[in-house]
Scaffold this active site. Sequence first.
Site, PDB file in Angstrom:
ATOM      1  CB  THR A 134      -5.274   0.873 -11.633  1.00 15.91           C
ATOM      2  OG1 THR A 134      -4.595   2.086 -11.319  1.00 15.91           O
ATOM      3  CG2 THR A 134      -4.468   0.145 -12.698  1.00 15.91           C
ATOM      4  CD  GLU A 136      -0.555   4.972 -11.809  1.00 12.20           C
ATOM      5  OE1 GLU A 136       0.535   4.853 -12.370  1.00 12.20           O
ATOM      6  OE2 GLU A 136      -0.956   6.036 -11.325  1.00 12.20           O
ATOM      7  CE1 TYR A 158      -0.524  -2.124  -9.894  1.00 14.27           C
ATOM      8  CE2 TYR A 158      -0.933   0.035 -10.860  1.00 14.27           C
ATOM      9  CZ  TYR A 158      -1.353  -1.025 -10.079  1.00 14.27           C
ATOM     10  OH  TYR A 158      -2.591  -0.994  -9.491  1.00 14.27           O
ATOM     11  CE  LYS A 162      -3.421  -4.071 -10.866  1.00 13.49           C
ATOM     12  NZ  LYS A 162      -4.462  -4.834 -10.162  1.00 13.49           N
TER      13      LYS A 162
HETATM   14  P1  NDP Z   1      -2.294  -3.744  -1.363  1.00 14.29           P
HETATM   15  O1  NDP Z   1      -0.910  -3.623  -1.862  1.00 14.29           O
HETATM   16  O2  NDP Z   1      -2.654  -3.171  -0.033  1.00 14.29           O
HETATM   17  O3  NDP Z   1      -2.694  -5.299  -1.307  1.00 14.29           O
HETATM   18  C1  NDP Z   1      -2.266  -6.189  -2.294  1.00 14.29           C
HETATM   19  C2  NDP Z   1      -2.651  -7.599  -1.880  1.00 14.29           C
HETATM   20  O4  NDP Z   1      -2.186  -8.511  -2.883  1.00 14.29           O
HETATM   21  C3  NDP Z   1      -2.019  -8.069  -0.561  1.00 14.29           C
HETATM   22  O5  NDP Z   1      -2.941  -8.901   0.091  1.00 14.29           O
HETATM   23  C4  NDP Z   1      -0.831  -8.894  -1.042  1.00 14.29           C
HETATM   24  O6  NDP Z   1      -0.402  -9.860  -0.121  1.00 14.29           O
HETATM   25  C5  NDP Z   1      -1.456  -9.560  -2.256  1.00 14.29           C
HETATM   26  N1  NDP Z   1      -0.486 -10.091  -3.209  1.00 14.29           N
HETATM   27  C6  NDP Z   1       0.544  -9.438  -3.788  1.00 14.29           C
HETATM   28  N2  NDP Z   1       1.180 -10.253  -4.651  1.00 14.29           N
HETATM   29  C7  NDP Z   1       0.531 -11.443  -4.609  1.00 14.29           C
HETATM   30  C8  NDP Z   1       0.713 -12.685  -5.253  1.00 14.29           C
HETATM   31  N3  NDP Z   1       1.705 -12.880  -6.130  1.00 14.29           N
HETATM   32  N4  NDP Z   1      -0.139 -13.696  -4.977  1.00 14.29           N
HETATM   33  C9  NDP Z   1      -1.140 -13.530  -4.082  1.00 14.29           C
HETATM   34  N5  NDP Z   1      -1.357 -12.381  -3.423  1.00 14.29           N
HETATM   35  C10 NDP Z   1      -0.531 -11.350  -3.689  1.00 14.29           C
HETATM   36  O7  NDP Z   1      -3.253  -3.157  -2.495  1.00 14.29           O
HETATM   37  P2  NDP Z   1      -4.669  -2.422  -2.353  1.00 14.29           P
HETATM   38  O8  NDP Z   1      -5.503  -3.168  -1.401  1.00 14.29           O
HETATM   39  O9  NDP Z   1      -4.446  -0.978  -2.180  1.00 14.29           O
HETATM   40  O10 NDP Z   1      -5.240  -2.595  -3.827  1.00 14.29           O
HETATM   41  C11 NDP Z   1      -6.025  -3.731  -4.193  1.00 14.29           C
HETATM   42  C12 NDP Z   1      -5.974  -3.915  -5.697  1.00 14.29           C
HETATM   43  O11 NDP Z   1      -6.513  -2.782  -6.339  1.00 14.29           O
HETATM   44  C13 NDP Z   1      -4.588  -4.102  -6.287  1.00 14.29           C
HETATM   45  O12 NDP Z   1      -4.708  -4.986  -7.366  1.00 14.29           O
HETATM   46  C14 NDP Z   1      -4.217  -2.722  -6.783  1.00 14.29           C
HETATM   47  O13 NDP Z   1      -3.289  -2.829  -7.842  1.00 14.29           O
HETATM   48  C15 NDP Z   1      -5.565  -2.215  -7.245  1.00 14.29           C
HETATM   49  N6  NDP Z   1      -5.786  -0.797  -7.186  1.00 14.29           N
HETATM   50  C16 NDP Z   1      -5.557  -0.109  -6.011  1.00 14.29           C
HETATM   51  C17 NDP Z   1      -5.835   1.227  -5.924  1.00 14.29           C
HETATM   52  C18 NDP Z   1      -5.597   2.005  -4.676  1.00 14.29           C
HETATM   53  O14 NDP Z   1      -5.568   3.239  -4.742  1.00 14.29           O
HETATM   54  N7  NDP Z   1      -5.457   1.365  -3.523  1.00 14.29           N
HETATM   55  C19 NDP Z   1      -6.421   1.960  -7.084  1.00 14.29           C
HETATM   56  C20 NDP Z   1      -6.647   1.132  -8.238  1.00 14.29           C
HETATM   57  C21 NDP Z   1      -6.346  -0.187  -8.271  1.00 14.29           C
HETATM   58  P3  NDP Z   1       0.605  -9.487   1.107  1.00 14.29           P
HETATM   59  O15 NDP Z   1      -0.260  -8.906   2.181  1.00 14.29           O
HETATM   60  O16 NDP Z   1       1.184 -10.814   1.441  1.00 14.29           O
HETATM   61  O17 NDP Z   1       1.604  -8.519   0.568  1.00 14.29           O
HETATM   62  P1  GDR Z   2       0.236   5.734  -7.177  1.00 14.79           P
HETATM   63  O1  GDR Z   2       0.330   5.963  -5.593  1.00 14.79           O
HETATM   64  O2  GDR Z   2       1.552   5.636  -7.828  1.00 14.79           O
HETATM   65  O3  GDR Z   2      -0.716   6.774  -7.691  1.00 14.79           O
HETATM   66  O4  GDR Z   2      -0.421   4.274  -7.230  1.00 14.79           O
HETATM   67  P2  GDR Z   2       1.503   6.520  -4.686  1.00 14.79           P
HETATM   68  O5  GDR Z   2       0.866   6.921  -3.418  1.00 14.79           O
HETATM   69  O6  GDR Z   2       2.651   5.575  -4.621  1.00 14.79           O
HETATM   70  O7  GDR Z   2       2.006   7.826  -5.487  1.00 14.79           O
HETATM   71  C1  GDR Z   2       1.140   8.934  -5.752  1.00 14.79           C
HETATM   72  C2  GDR Z   2       1.949  10.087  -6.306  1.00 14.79           C
HETATM   73  O8  GDR Z   2       2.773  10.613  -5.264  1.00 14.79           O
HETATM   74  C3  GDR Z   2       4.074  10.827  -5.776  1.00 14.79           C
HETATM   75  N1  GDR Z   2       5.056  10.791  -4.677  1.00 14.79           N
HETATM   76  C4  GDR Z   2       5.393   9.713  -3.945  1.00 14.79           C
HETATM   77  N2  GDR Z   2       4.923   8.440  -3.961  1.00 14.79           N
HETATM   78  C5  GDR Z   2       5.440   7.570  -3.049  1.00 14.79           C
HETATM   79  N3  GDR Z   2       4.969   6.318  -3.015  1.00 14.79           N
HETATM   80  N4  GDR Z   2       6.434   7.930  -2.173  1.00 14.79           N
HETATM   81  C6  GDR Z   2       6.937   9.202  -2.143  1.00 14.79           C
HETATM   82  O9  GDR Z   2       7.826   9.512  -1.353  1.00 14.79           O
HETATM   83  C7  GDR Z   2       6.386  10.149  -3.063  1.00 14.79           C
HETATM   84  N5  GDR Z   2       6.610  11.463  -3.279  1.00 14.79           N
HETATM   85  C8  GDR Z   2       5.797  11.846  -4.258  1.00 14.79           C
HETATM   86  C9  GDR Z   2       4.256   9.702  -6.784  1.00 14.79           C
HETATM   87  O10 GDR Z   2       5.348  10.008  -7.661  1.00 14.79           O
HETATM   88  C10 GDR Z   2       2.894   9.693  -7.440  1.00 14.79           C
HETATM   89  O11 GDR Z   2       2.832  10.655  -8.453  1.00 14.79           O
HETATM   90  C11 GDR Z   2      -1.482   3.911  -6.361  1.00 14.79           C
HETATM   91  C12 GDR Z   2      -1.383   2.407  -6.112  1.00 14.79           C
HETATM   92  O12 GDR Z   2      -2.310   2.062  -5.122  1.00 14.79           O
HETATM   93  C13 GDR Z   2      -1.704   1.631  -7.368  1.00 14.79           C
HETATM   94  O13 GDR Z   2      -1.792   0.242  -7.059  1.00 14.79           O
HETATM   95  C14 GDR Z   2      -3.049   2.112  -7.923  1.00 14.79           C
HETATM   96  O14 GDR Z   2      -3.329   1.438  -9.119  1.00 14.79           O
HETATM   97  C15 GDR Z   2      -3.019   3.626  -8.147  1.00 14.79           C
HETATM   98  O15 GDR Z   2      -2.720   4.257  -6.914  1.00 14.79           O
HETATM   99  C16 GDR Z   2      -4.350   4.137  -8.647  1.00 14.79           C
END
Ligand code: NDP
Ligand code: GDR
Length: 363
Positions: A134, A136, A158, A162
Amino acid sequence: MTKKVALITGITGQDGAYLAEFLLNKGYSVHGIRRRTSLFNTDRIDHLYHDPHDVGVDLTLHHGDLTDSSSLTRIIQLVQPDEIYNLAAQSHVAVSFEEPEYTANSDAIGALRILEAIRILGLQKKTRFYQASTSELYGLVQEVPQRETTPFYPRSPYAVAKLYAYWITVNYREAYGIYACNGILFNHESPNRGETFVTRKITRALARIKLGSQKTLFLGNLDALRDWGHARDYVEMQWLMLQQQAAEDFVIATGEQHSVREFVELAGKEVGLSIRWEGEGVDEKGYDTETGACIVAVDPRYFRPAEVETLLGDPSKAKEKLGWSPKTSFIELVKEMAAEDLKSAQREKFLAESGYESFLRKE
Ligand code: NDP
Ligand code: GDR
Protein backbone atom coordinates in the site's frame (compact mmCIF):
# COMPACT_ATOMS: atom_id res chain seq x y z
CA MET A 1 -5.66 -27.51 -21.38
CA THR A 2 -5.72 -27.63 -17.57
CA LYS A 3 -7.08 -24.55 -15.94
CA LYS A 4 -4.87 -22.32 -13.85
CA VAL A 5 -5.84 -22.27 -10.19
CA ALA A 6 -5.92 -19.04 -8.18
CA LEU A 7 -6.49 -18.62 -4.45
CA ILE A 8 -7.71 -15.23 -3.26
CA THR A 9 -7.68 -14.21 0.39
CA GLY A 10 -10.10 -11.34 1.01
CA ILE A 11 -12.37 -12.47 -1.83
CA THR A 12 -15.39 -10.91 -0.12
CA GLY A 13 -13.76 -7.45 -0.14
CA GLN A 14 -13.76 -4.75 -2.82
CA ASP A 15 -10.64 -5.93 -4.69
CA GLY A 16 -11.29 -9.62 -4.10
CA ALA A 17 -14.64 -9.40 -5.84
CA TYR A 18 -13.25 -7.56 -8.90
CA LEU A 19 -10.25 -9.89 -9.09
CA ALA A 20 -12.40 -13.03 -8.82
CA GLU A 21 -14.55 -11.81 -11.71
CA PHE A 22 -11.48 -10.89 -13.75
CA LEU A 23 -9.83 -14.31 -13.21
CA LEU A 24 -13.03 -16.24 -13.90
CA ASN A 25 -13.31 -14.37 -17.20
CA LYS A 26 -9.73 -15.43 -17.96
CA GLY A 27 -10.73 -19.07 -17.46
CA TYR A 28 -9.17 -19.63 -14.04
CA SER A 29 -10.50 -21.96 -11.43
CA VAL A 30 -10.90 -19.52 -8.55
CA HIS A 31 -10.81 -20.37 -4.86
CA GLY A 32 -11.48 -17.82 -2.16
CA ILE A 33 -11.01 -17.68 1.59
CA ARG A 34 -13.86 -16.20 3.55
CA ARG A 35 -14.25 -15.64 7.26
CA ARG A 36 -17.00 -17.23 9.23
CA THR A 37 -19.45 -14.46 10.13
CA SER A 38 -22.82 -14.55 11.84
CA LEU A 39 -24.44 -12.84 8.84
CA PHE A 40 -23.72 -13.46 5.14
CA ASN A 41 -20.65 -11.51 3.98
CA THR A 42 -20.63 -12.51 0.31
CA ASP A 43 -22.75 -9.67 -1.13
CA ARG A 44 -19.96 -8.55 -3.46
CA ILE A 45 -19.46 -11.99 -5.04
CA ASP A 46 -22.98 -13.38 -4.97
CA HIS A 47 -23.35 -12.70 -8.71
CA LEU A 48 -20.30 -14.93 -9.36
CA TYR A 49 -21.21 -17.74 -7.04
CA HIS A 50 -23.40 -20.71 -7.87
CA ASP A 51 -24.64 -23.57 -5.80
CA PRO A 52 -21.61 -25.88 -5.37
CA HIS A 53 -23.78 -28.78 -6.56
CA ASP A 54 -24.13 -27.14 -10.00
CA VAL A 55 -21.91 -28.54 -12.74
CA GLY A 56 -19.01 -26.45 -14.07
CA VAL A 57 -18.70 -24.20 -11.04
CA ASP A 58 -15.35 -22.44 -11.07
CA LEU A 59 -15.59 -20.51 -7.84
CA THR A 60 -15.10 -22.33 -4.57
CA LEU A 61 -15.15 -20.74 -1.14
CA HIS A 62 -13.32 -22.04 1.91
CA HIS A 63 -13.65 -20.93 5.50
CA GLY A 64 -10.36 -19.66 6.86
CA ASP A 65 -8.72 -16.73 8.57
CA LEU A 66 -5.41 -14.92 8.20
CA THR A 67 -4.91 -15.28 11.95
CA ASP A 68 -5.19 -19.09 11.77
CA SER A 69 -2.18 -20.88 10.23
CA SER A 70 -3.87 -24.26 10.34
CA SER A 71 -6.73 -23.12 8.12
CA LEU A 72 -4.39 -21.39 5.65
CA THR A 73 -2.07 -24.38 5.36
CA ARG A 74 -4.99 -26.79 5.00
CA ILE A 75 -6.55 -24.72 2.20
CA ILE A 76 -3.29 -24.19 0.31
CA GLN A 77 -2.51 -27.92 0.53
CA LEU A 78 -5.98 -28.77 -0.75
CA VAL A 79 -6.10 -26.20 -3.55
CA GLN A 80 -2.45 -26.42 -4.77
CA PRO A 81 -2.76 -22.95 -6.30
CA ASP A 82 -0.66 -21.64 -9.18
CA GLU A 83 -1.23 -18.11 -7.87
CA ILE A 84 -2.12 -16.74 -4.44
CA TYR A 85 -3.41 -13.17 -4.11
CA ASN A 86 -3.16 -12.08 -0.48
CA LEU A 87 -5.77 -9.33 -0.39
CA ALA A 88 -7.25 -10.03 3.04
CA ALA A 89 -6.54 -7.44 5.70
CA GLN A 90 -7.98 -5.32 8.44
CA SER A 91 -7.76 -2.56 5.86
CA HIS A 92 -9.09 0.48 7.68
CA VAL A 93 -6.34 2.88 8.77
CA ALA A 94 -8.40 4.62 11.48
CA VAL A 95 -9.60 1.29 12.91
CA SER A 96 -5.99 0.09 13.14
CA PHE A 97 -5.39 2.67 15.91
CA GLU A 98 -8.22 1.01 17.85
CA GLU A 99 -7.19 -2.59 17.07
CA PRO A 100 -3.41 -2.43 16.58
CA GLU A 101 -2.62 -5.93 17.78
CA TYR A 102 -5.28 -7.63 15.66
CA THR A 103 -4.18 -5.54 12.68
CA ALA A 104 -0.58 -6.72 13.13
CA ASN A 105 -1.70 -10.32 13.51
CA SER A 106 -3.79 -10.37 10.34
CA ASP A 107 -1.97 -7.88 8.10
CA ALA A 108 1.66 -8.62 9.02
CA ILE A 109 1.81 -12.18 10.35
CA GLY A 110 -0.98 -13.25 7.98
CA ALA A 111 1.34 -12.72 5.00
CA LEU A 112 4.09 -14.68 6.77
CA ARG A 113 1.69 -17.55 7.48
CA ILE A 114 0.89 -17.89 3.76
CA LEU A 115 4.53 -17.69 2.68
CA GLU A 116 5.47 -20.29 5.29
CA ALA A 117 2.70 -22.57 4.06
CA ILE A 118 4.05 -22.27 0.49
CA ARG A 119 7.53 -23.16 1.77
CA ILE A 120 6.55 -25.99 4.12
CA LEU A 121 4.28 -27.58 1.52
CA GLY A 122 7.13 -27.50 -1.02
CA LEU A 123 5.25 -25.22 -3.41
CA GLN A 124 8.12 -22.72 -3.91
CA LYS A 125 8.47 -23.56 -7.59
CA LYS A 126 4.75 -23.86 -8.32
CA THR A 127 2.94 -21.10 -6.44
CA ARG A 128 3.30 -17.41 -7.24
CA PHE A 129 2.41 -14.96 -4.47
CA TYR A 130 0.98 -11.45 -4.67
CA GLN A 131 1.03 -9.23 -1.56
CA ALA A 132 -1.41 -6.30 -1.34
CA SER A 133 1.03 -3.60 -0.31
CA THR A 134 0.00 0.00 0.00
CA SER A 135 0.89 3.64 -0.52
CA GLU A 136 0.37 3.99 3.26
CA LEU A 137 3.94 2.64 3.54
CA TYR A 138 5.12 6.10 2.43
CA GLY A 139 3.12 7.82 5.22
CA LEU A 140 5.15 10.89 6.06
CA VAL A 141 6.37 11.27 2.53
CA GLN A 142 10.10 11.48 1.87
CA GLU A 143 9.86 12.23 -1.86
CA VAL A 144 7.23 13.53 -4.29
CA PRO A 145 5.93 11.68 -6.24
CA GLN A 146 6.43 8.34 -4.54
CA ARG A 147 8.01 5.52 -6.54
CA GLU A 148 9.36 2.02 -5.83
CA THR A 149 12.62 3.44 -4.44
CA THR A 150 11.09 6.10 -2.15
CA PRO A 151 11.89 5.40 1.53
CA PHE A 152 8.99 4.24 3.69
CA TYR A 153 7.74 6.09 6.80
CA PRO A 154 4.55 4.39 8.02
CA ARG A 155 2.15 6.46 10.13
CA SER A 156 -0.37 3.97 11.54
CA PRO A 157 -0.48 0.47 13.04
CA TYR A 158 -1.99 -0.59 9.69
CA ALA A 159 0.93 0.82 7.73
CA VAL A 160 3.51 -0.65 10.13
CA ALA A 161 1.88 -4.07 9.80
CA LYS A 162 1.90 -3.72 6.01
CA LEU A 163 5.58 -2.76 6.19
CA TYR A 164 6.36 -6.13 7.76
CA ALA A 165 4.29 -7.90 5.09
CA TYR A 166 6.14 -5.97 2.37
CA TRP A 167 9.57 -7.00 3.63
CA ILE A 168 8.71 -10.61 4.44
CA THR A 169 7.51 -10.92 0.85
CA VAL A 170 10.83 -9.56 -0.43
CA ASN A 171 12.69 -11.79 2.03
CA TYR A 172 10.95 -15.04 0.95
CA ARG A 173 11.64 -14.12 -2.67
CA GLU A 174 15.34 -13.65 -1.94
CA ALA A 175 15.76 -16.46 0.60
CA TYR A 176 13.69 -19.24 -0.97
CA GLY A 177 13.32 -18.22 -4.60
CA ILE A 178 9.53 -17.92 -4.33
CA TYR A 179 7.94 -15.82 -7.08
CA ALA A 180 6.58 -13.29 -4.59
CA CYS A 181 5.86 -9.65 -5.33
CA ASN A 182 4.39 -6.52 -3.82
CA GLY A 183 1.89 -4.31 -5.57
CA ILE A 184 2.24 -0.92 -3.89
CA LEU A 185 -1.23 0.26 -4.73
CA PHE A 186 -2.42 3.79 -4.13
CA ASN A 187 -6.05 4.37 -3.09
CA HIS A 188 -8.53 2.74 -5.39
CA GLU A 189 -12.26 3.03 -5.10
CA SER A 190 -15.49 1.88 -6.74
CA PRO A 191 -19.20 1.55 -6.04
CA ASN A 192 -18.14 -1.60 -4.11
CA ARG A 193 -15.86 0.33 -1.77
CA GLY A 194 -16.51 -0.20 1.96
CA GLU A 195 -18.93 2.42 3.25
CA THR A 196 -16.59 3.84 5.89
CA PHE A 197 -13.77 4.80 3.51
CA VAL A 198 -13.97 8.48 2.70
CA THR A 199 -14.97 8.33 -0.99
CA ARG A 200 -17.84 5.91 -0.53
CA LYS A 201 -18.90 7.64 2.68
CA ILE A 202 -19.18 10.87 0.67
CA THR A 203 -21.08 9.54 -2.35
CA ARG A 204 -23.42 7.48 -0.17
CA ALA A 205 -24.16 10.36 2.20
CA LEU A 206 -24.68 12.96 -0.53
CA ALA A 207 -27.07 10.64 -2.39
CA ARG A 208 -29.05 10.06 0.82
CA ILE A 209 -29.06 13.77 1.63
CA LYS A 210 -30.34 14.53 -1.87
CA LEU A 211 -33.27 12.16 -1.26
CA GLY A 212 -33.96 13.48 2.23
CA SER A 213 -32.84 10.31 4.07
CA GLN A 214 -29.88 11.98 5.83
CA LYS A 215 -29.20 15.51 7.06
CA THR A 216 -25.50 16.21 7.36
CA LEU A 217 -22.25 14.71 6.14
CA PHE A 218 -19.63 14.66 8.90
CA LEU A 219 -16.02 14.27 7.86
CA GLY A 220 -12.52 14.56 9.34
CA ASN A 221 -9.50 16.01 7.52
CA LEU A 222 -10.83 17.73 4.39
CA ASP A 223 -7.38 18.73 3.18
CA ALA A 224 -5.95 15.21 2.90
CA LEU A 225 -4.62 14.63 -0.63
CA ARG A 226 -4.87 11.25 -2.32
CA ASP A 227 -4.13 9.63 -5.67
CA TRP A 228 -7.46 7.89 -6.37
CA GLY A 229 -7.98 5.27 -9.08
CA HIS A 230 -10.62 2.66 -9.92
CA ALA A 231 -10.39 -0.79 -8.29
CA ARG A 232 -11.48 -2.52 -11.51
CA ASP A 233 -8.39 -1.16 -13.31
CA TYR A 234 -6.04 -2.00 -10.44
CA VAL A 235 -6.88 -5.72 -10.09
CA GLU A 236 -5.72 -6.28 -13.65
CA MET A 237 -2.28 -5.06 -12.57
CA GLN A 238 -2.29 -7.49 -9.64
CA TRP A 239 -2.68 -10.32 -12.14
CA LEU A 240 -0.10 -8.89 -14.57
CA MET A 241 2.49 -8.71 -11.80
CA LEU A 242 2.26 -12.50 -11.46
CA GLN A 243 2.67 -13.09 -15.22
CA GLN A 244 6.21 -11.66 -15.61
CA GLN A 245 9.53 -13.44 -16.15
CA ALA A 246 10.73 -12.52 -12.67
CA ALA A 247 8.98 -11.25 -9.55
CA GLU A 248 9.31 -7.51 -8.92
CA ASP A 249 7.52 -4.85 -6.88
CA PHE A 250 5.44 -2.17 -8.60
CA VAL A 251 3.75 1.13 -7.73
CA ILE A 252 0.23 1.33 -9.17
CA ALA A 253 -1.21 4.84 -9.17
CA THR A 254 -2.74 7.38 -11.52
CA GLY A 255 -0.14 10.15 -10.96
CA GLU A 256 -2.95 12.62 -10.22
CA GLN A 257 -3.87 14.05 -6.83
CA HIS A 258 -7.07 15.49 -5.35
CA SER A 259 -8.21 16.57 -1.89
CA VAL A 260 -11.12 15.17 0.11
CA ARG A 261 -12.72 18.62 -0.28
CA GLU A 262 -12.50 18.38 -4.10
CA PHE A 263 -14.03 14.91 -3.98
CA VAL A 264 -16.99 16.29 -2.01
CA GLU A 265 -17.49 19.23 -4.41
CA LEU A 266 -17.44 16.98 -7.46
CA ALA A 267 -19.71 14.32 -5.93
CA GLY A 268 -22.09 17.13 -4.88
CA LYS A 269 -22.27 18.29 -8.48
CA GLU A 270 -23.00 14.74 -9.64
CA VAL A 271 -25.94 14.25 -7.29
CA GLY A 272 -27.20 17.82 -7.81
CA LEU A 273 -26.32 19.45 -4.48
CA SER A 274 -24.34 22.58 -3.76
CA ILE A 275 -22.06 22.25 -0.76
CA ARG A 276 -21.91 24.56 2.27
CA TRP A 277 -18.90 24.01 4.48
CA GLU A 278 -19.16 24.34 8.26
CA GLY A 279 -16.13 24.82 10.48
CA GLU A 280 -14.81 22.41 13.05
CA GLY A 281 -17.50 21.27 15.47
CA VAL A 282 -20.62 19.25 14.92
CA ASP A 283 -23.38 21.06 13.06
CA GLU A 284 -26.86 19.54 13.16
CA LYS A 285 -28.50 21.97 10.73
CA GLY A 286 -28.13 19.57 7.87
CA TYR A 287 -29.67 20.10 4.47
CA ASP A 288 -30.73 23.72 3.99
CA THR A 289 -34.11 23.64 2.25
CA GLU A 290 -34.08 27.39 1.59
CA THR A 291 -30.77 27.51 -0.27
CA GLY A 292 -30.78 23.86 -1.40
CA ALA A 293 -27.28 23.59 0.01
CA CYS A 294 -25.90 20.47 1.60
CA ILE A 295 -24.00 21.00 4.81
CA VAL A 296 -20.70 19.26 5.23
CA ALA A 297 -19.33 19.59 8.74
CA VAL A 298 -16.03 18.65 10.29
CA ASP A 299 -16.29 16.26 13.23
CA PRO A 300 -12.94 15.89 15.01
CA ARG A 301 -13.96 12.31 15.86
CA TYR A 302 -12.74 11.43 12.37
CA PHE A 303 -9.26 12.92 12.84
CA ARG A 304 -6.53 10.31 13.17
CA PRO A 305 -3.82 10.24 15.89
CA ALA A 306 -1.25 10.54 13.07
CA GLU A 307 -2.37 11.53 9.58
CA VAL A 308 -1.03 10.85 6.11
CA GLU A 309 -1.53 14.28 4.57
CA THR A 310 -0.48 13.71 0.99
CA LEU A 311 0.13 10.82 -1.38
CA LEU A 312 0.95 10.94 -5.07
CA GLY A 313 2.26 7.94 -6.98
CA ASP A 314 4.68 7.69 -9.88
CA PRO A 315 3.56 4.67 -11.93
CA SER A 316 6.36 4.96 -14.56
CA LYS A 317 7.78 1.49 -13.88
CA ALA A 318 4.36 -0.16 -14.20
CA LYS A 319 3.73 1.84 -17.38
CA GLU A 320 6.95 0.69 -18.90
CA LYS A 321 7.01 -2.97 -17.82
CA LEU A 322 3.33 -3.85 -17.42
CA GLY A 323 1.90 -1.48 -20.00
CA TRP A 324 -0.09 0.23 -17.26
CA SER A 325 -2.41 3.07 -17.95
CA PRO A 326 -5.50 3.65 -15.84
CA LYS A 327 -8.67 3.34 -17.89
CA THR A 328 -10.93 5.32 -15.58
CA SER A 329 -10.39 9.04 -14.94
CA PHE A 330 -11.01 10.68 -11.57
CA ILE A 331 -14.16 12.35 -12.87
CA GLU A 332 -15.48 9.08 -14.28
CA LEU A 333 -14.80 7.36 -10.95
CA VAL A 334 -16.75 9.96 -8.97
CA LYS A 335 -19.59 9.90 -11.51
CA GLU A 336 -19.90 6.10 -11.35
CA MET A 337 -19.86 6.04 -7.55
CA ALA A 338 -22.38 8.88 -7.24
CA ALA A 339 -24.72 7.31 -9.81
CA GLU A 340 -24.67 3.92 -8.07
CA ASP A 341 -25.24 5.45 -4.65
CA LEU A 342 -28.16 7.50 -5.99
CA LYS A 343 -29.73 4.24 -7.18
CA SER A 344 -29.14 2.63 -3.76
CA ALA A 345 -30.60 5.66 -1.97
CA GLN A 346 -33.69 5.49 -4.20
CA ARG A 347 -34.14 1.77 -3.44
CA GLU A 348 -33.67 2.43 0.26
CA LYS A 349 -36.24 5.24 0.21
CA PHE A 350 -38.74 3.13 -1.73
CA LEU A 351 -38.44 0.25 0.75
CA ALA A 352 -38.80 2.59 3.71
CA GLU A 353 -41.86 4.30 2.22
CA SER A 354 -43.43 0.95 1.34
CA GLY A 355 -43.21 -0.22 4.94
CA TYR A 356 -40.28 -2.59 4.38
CA GLU A 357 -37.82 -0.72 6.58
CA SER A 358 -36.78 -3.93 8.31
CA PHE A 359 -35.15 -5.06 5.03
CA LEU A 360 -32.77 -2.13 5.21
CA ARG A 361 -29.39 -2.52 6.81
CA LYS A 362 -29.06 -0.38 9.94
CA GLU A 363 -26.25 2.23 10.10
P1 NDP B 1 -11.60 -4.57 1.96
O1 NDP B 1 -11.58 -4.06 3.34
O2 NDP B 1 -12.74 -4.22 1.06
O3 NDP B 1 -11.52 -6.17 1.99
C1 NDP B 1 -10.73 -6.84 2.93
C2 NDP B 1 -11.00 -8.33 2.82
O4 NDP B 1 -10.20 -9.00 3.81
C3 NDP B 1 -12.45 -8.73 3.11
O5 NDP B 1 -12.77 -9.83 2.29
C4 NDP B 1 -12.39 -9.19 4.56
O6 NDP B 1 -13.40 -10.09 4.92
C5 NDP B 1 -11.04 -9.88 4.56
N1 NDP B 1 -10.45 -10.07 5.88
C6 NDP B 1 -10.24 -9.13 6.83
N2 NDP B 1 -9.63 -9.68 7.90
C7 NDP B 1 -9.46 -10.99 7.61
C8 NDP B 1 -8.92 -12.09 8.31
N3 NDP B 1 -8.41 -11.95 9.54
N4 NDP B 1 -8.90 -13.30 7.72
C9 NDP B 1 -9.42 -13.47 6.48
N5 NDP B 1 -9.97 -12.48 5.77
C10 NDP B 1 -9.99 -11.25 6.33
O7 NDP B 1 -10.21 -4.15 1.28
P2 NDP B 1 -9.88 -3.81 -0.25
O8 NDP B 1 -10.51 -4.82 -1.11
O9 NDP B 1 -10.12 -2.37 -0.48
O10 NDP B 1 -8.30 -3.99 -0.25
C11 NDP B 1 -7.70 -5.25 -0.55
C12 NDP B 1 -6.30 -5.29 0.02
O11 NDP B 1 -5.51 -4.28 -0.57
C13 NDP B 1 -6.20 -5.07 1.52
O12 NDP B 1 -5.14 -5.86 1.98
C14 NDP B 1 -5.85 -3.60 1.64
O13 NDP B 1 -5.15 -3.38 2.85
C15 NDP B 1 -4.97 -3.41 0.43
N6 NDP B 1 -4.95 -2.11 -0.17
C16 NDP B 1 -6.13 -1.49 -0.52
C17 NDP B 1 -6.12 -0.28 -1.16
C18 NDP B 1 -7.38 0.42 -1.54
O14 NDP B 1 -7.32 1.63 -1.82
N7 NDP B 1 -8.52 -0.26 -1.61
C19 NDP B 1 -4.83 0.38 -1.52
C20 NDP B 1 -3.67 -0.38 -1.14
C21 NDP B 1 -3.74 -1.57 -0.50
P3 NDP B 1 -14.89 -9.58 5.35
O15 NDP B 1 -15.62 -9.33 4.07
O16 NDP B 1 -15.39 -10.74 6.13
O17 NDP B 1 -14.70 -8.35 6.17
P1 GDR C 1 -6.92 5.71 3.57
O1 GDR C 1 -8.45 5.82 3.09
O2 GDR C 1 -6.73 6.00 5.00
O3 GDR C 1 -6.12 6.51 2.58
O4 GDR C 1 -6.65 4.14 3.37
P2 GDR C 1 -9.69 6.57 3.72
O5 GDR C 1 -10.68 6.69 2.64
O6 GDR C 1 -10.12 5.94 5.00
O7 GDR C 1 -9.09 8.02 4.09
C1 GDR C 1 -8.56 8.90 3.09
C2 GDR C 1 -8.30 10.26 3.69
O8 GDR C 1 -9.55 10.89 3.97
C3 GDR C 1 -9.49 11.46 5.26
N1 GDR C 1 -10.85 11.58 5.82
C4 GDR C 1 -11.65 10.57 6.18
N2 GDR C 1 -11.49 9.22 6.10
C5 GDR C 1 -12.52 8.44 6.51
N3 GDR C 1 -12.40 7.11 6.41
N4 GDR C 1 -13.67 8.96 7.05
C6 GDR C 1 -13.86 10.31 7.15
O9 GDR C 1 -14.90 10.76 7.63
C7 GDR C 1 -12.81 11.16 6.69
N5 GDR C 1 -12.68 12.50 6.61
C8 GDR C 1 -11.49 12.75 6.08
C9 GDR C 1 -8.60 10.51 6.04
O10 GDR C 1 -8.13 11.16 7.23
C10 GDR C 1 -7.53 10.22 5.01
O11 GDR C 1 -6.55 11.22 5.02
C11 GDR C 1 -7.13 3.45 2.23
C12 GDR C 1 -7.40 2.00 2.64
O12 GDR C 1 -8.03 1.35 1.58
C13 GDR C 1 -6.11 1.28 2.95
O13 GDR C 1 -6.37 -0.11 3.15
C14 GDR C 1 -5.14 1.45 1.78
O14 GDR C 1 -3.92 0.83 2.08
C15 GDR C 1 -4.94 2.94 1.47
O15 GDR C 1 -6.20 3.51 1.18
C16 GDR C 1 -4.03 3.14 0.28
